[in-house]
Design an enzyme around this catalytic site. Sequence first.
Site, short mmCIF file in Angstrom:
data_model
loop_
_atom_site.label_atom_id
_atom_site.label_comp_id
_atom_site.label_asym_id
_atom_site.label_seq_id
_atom_site.Cartn_x
_atom_site.Cartn_y
_atom_site.Cartn_z
N CYS A 69 -3.98 4.01 -5.78
CA CYS A 69 -5.31 4.56 -6.01
C CYS A 69 -6.14 4.56 -4.72
CB CYS A 69 -6.04 3.77 -7.09
SG CYS A 69 -5.16 3.78 -8.66
N CYS A 150 -5.46 8.64 -8.96
CA CYS A 150 -6.48 7.71 -9.44
C CYS A 150 -7.47 7.32 -8.35
CB CYS A 150 -5.79 6.47 -10.03
SG CYS A 150 -4.49 5.78 -8.98
#
Length: 244
Positions: A69, A150
């Site tokens: 992420c 993400c």
Amino acid sequence: VAVVLAVTLRKGKYTFEDRILARCEKFKGSDCRLIWAKFQKAYVGRDPCNVPMEAYDDFIAATQFKPECNRMMFWSKTKDVVHDFTEKRDCYVTLEDTLLGSVADGLTWCGRVGSSETLTTGCPRWTDCENNPVRSFWSRASAAFAEKACGNVTVMLNGSIETPFSPNSTFRSIEVKKFDATVMRSLNVVLVTQTNSVSNCTNASLKDLQKELAAGIRYSCKEVSEAQIRECSSNPEKPCGACW
Ligand code: DVN
């Protein structure tokens, strides 16, 4: 091992399988035999114009892709500058830097009805037929990479073309559609410009991008010269956050 060596010596070069396995083994802890078996199964013995992207579902599952992420980097029409950057600096990760994409990057392959071999010549090219093994692979791998995107996500688009958010690109036709607002916070466009650039952040196609983005995903755009990106690539002292 002896058999592999004998085959390699006889042919005087590495087989396609050897190349996939060698690339896979750079990613520690991967079950490369399983990954190769699932990869092969997608196209071996099949008509090379009849391999849909779903054929790679088991390969995708075998790679057990885990997203990083806030470091994921997408791109479209900026292949050279983006990979020069990710190779030299540990700031962002593209699909081609992960196990998922690196096993096949730059390669061509296909099968043939009635054969258990992988061919690397005489295969359909990208636009010869849509369901060819290479194009379907990239479509499926891109979908897998994008659906896991993400945190804050970056994309490098090309400011030297009229339509940086290009209609038939993988980024537009597959990746943006897979972005998931429950795990993704923002999409940050880096529009790579040159001295003669024709596009800026007010570009019509970038308005379309904002519209096509799922509700809840923030959007930003910044024009950054290719020279500035290259300077960051070659200056490891510069913090990632100071590149643009
Ligand atoms: O975000 C990235 C990454 O995740 C990737 O998998 O998909 C995104 C980039 O795809 P894109 O948006 O379609 O971007 P491009 O620049 O239009 O195409 C990317 C690559 O797909 C090209 O560099 C080609 O690969 P190659 O030959 O350089 O290894 C290939 N490609 C796309 N259209 C093609 C084509 N190859 C041949 N003919 C075409 N018409």
